[in-house]
Scaffold this active site. Structure first.
Site, mmCIF file in Angstrom:
data_model
loop_
_atom_site.group_PDB
_atom_site.id
_atom_site.type_symbol
_atom_site.label_atom_id
_atom_site.label_comp_id
_atom_site.label_asym_id
_atom_site.label_seq_id
_atom_site.Cartn_x
_atom_site.Cartn_y
_atom_site.Cartn_z
ATOM 1 C CE LYS A 114 10.698 1.455 -32.224
ATOM 2 N NZ LYS A 114 9.323 1.974 -32.709
ATOM 3 C CE LYS A 223 6.259 2.949 -39.239
ATOM 4 N NZ LYS A 223 6.164 2.560 -37.727
#
Length: 336
Positions: A114, A223
């Site tokens: 991240k 997703k």
């Protein structure tokens, strides 16, 4: 994008009768939260996970409900593989914490890091990625995820610095499809060889195929829950024509099982998938946790433990909040 027809939606009373809500602490603060609230629907096929992030409004969260309904009431597509390689996920932690984070992911040679987190300096991202490279070694694969946090110029400047550590790709460096197109052009002009993957530009879009049509990305991150279920996500993956990375949304093993079902059904799968996020949770609702071994997950659907559902049960006021959320999303689906 309507993920489900009115005829496929069970009665609201049926959904609420089987609803369980848990609150599971996270090992590391992630997306600004330290507990993950998850609602589960019980149906003839098992449990479905309904866990859109708290800020998502009913029109968007309804897709997640459609996915949970599919898991609880329908069958998933047939699998063409038995195992799926997965990546480790490194939150926006200090570089010193990276070795401990990566140690949780048995045998994973790919890491998603991240970056562009609010309140963090670009130097923090650089140090974090450098430490991931140090731990993984020269042969490990590193992908960075900015969650749309950079402008085009910020993305180009950051990726030029981060490219020194060898990047497999950069996930959603900018927020919009148009910015991704502009960024790819700018990177090519500057000779910065970093591929671009689209996530939010697919899962949060009314037209998830626009990314591919406009040439905004080299890779599509797909997703299940945000796209309305395994079958809906499989359709997007097949129609977009890009290499696919199946990822999760900070799911428990129930939600990861749906992601695995998608990854297992894809005709081709050339990249490690972001389905190792159960390691970010302190607990789970099954004793057969879907965590990587030797860098992979075995495709399966774990049994949910009533005892663990009880252990992590959310406070009564939060259960009521989720009941109201299911009601609002159910209304969206039945009016679609």
């Amino acid at each position: 994008m309507s993920p489900v027809s009115d005829a496929d939606v069970p009665a609201l009373s049926d959904l609420l009768d089987g609803l369980r809500v848990v609150s599971i602490p996270l090992r590391t603060r992630f997306r600004g939260i330290d507990h993950r609230e998850i609602a589960y629907l019980a149906g003839p096929s098992g449990y479905g996970e309904f866990a859109p992030f708290l800020e998502y409004q009913p029109p968007e969260a309804a897709r997640w409900l459609a996915s949970a309904i599919e898991a609880a009431y329908e069958e998933w597509p047939a699998a063409v593989r038995e195992t799926v390689a997965v990546n480790a996920t490194v939150p926006a932690v200090d570089a010193a914490e990276v070795p401990a984070v990566l140690a949780r992911y048995d045998g994973c040679t790919t890491a998603k890091v991240k970056v562009a987190e609010s309140g963090h300096h670009p130097a923090d991202d650089l140090a974090r990625v450098a430490e991931v490279r140090n731990v993984l070694g020269a042969d490990g694969l590193i992908r960075v995820d900015a969650n749309g946090g950079w402008s085009v110029e910020e993305a180009a400047a950051s990726l030029e610095r981060l490219a020194a550590y060898g990047l497999e790709y950069a996930e959603q460096p900018c927020a919009t499809v148009e910015e991704l197109v502009e960024l790819r052009t700018l990177l090519a002009h500057r000779g910065i060889e970093v591929r671009i993957a689209a996530d939010e530009s697919i899962r949060k879009a009314e037209d998830p195929l626009r990314v591919a049509r406009l040439g905004a990305a080299d890779i599509a991150v797909v997703k299940v829950a945000p796209l309305g279920g395994v079958r809906a996500a499989l359709s997007v993956a097949q129609e977009c024509g890009l290499p696919i990375v199946v990822s999760s949304a900070l799911d428990s093993s129930v939600g990861i099982a749906a992601g695995l079902a998608l990854a297992a059904a894809l005709p081709s799968l050339d990249h490690a998938c972001g389905l190792g996020t159960v390691e970010l949770l302190e607990g789970d609702v099954t004793t057969d946790r879907l965590v990587p071994h030797a860098g992979s997950l075995h495709v399966r659907r774990p049994e949910v433990s009533p005892e663990l559902l009880d252990r992590w049960t959310a406070a009564p006021e939060r259960v009521q909040w989720w009941q109201e959320r299911v009601t609002a999303c159910h209304q969206v689906l039945t009016q679609a």
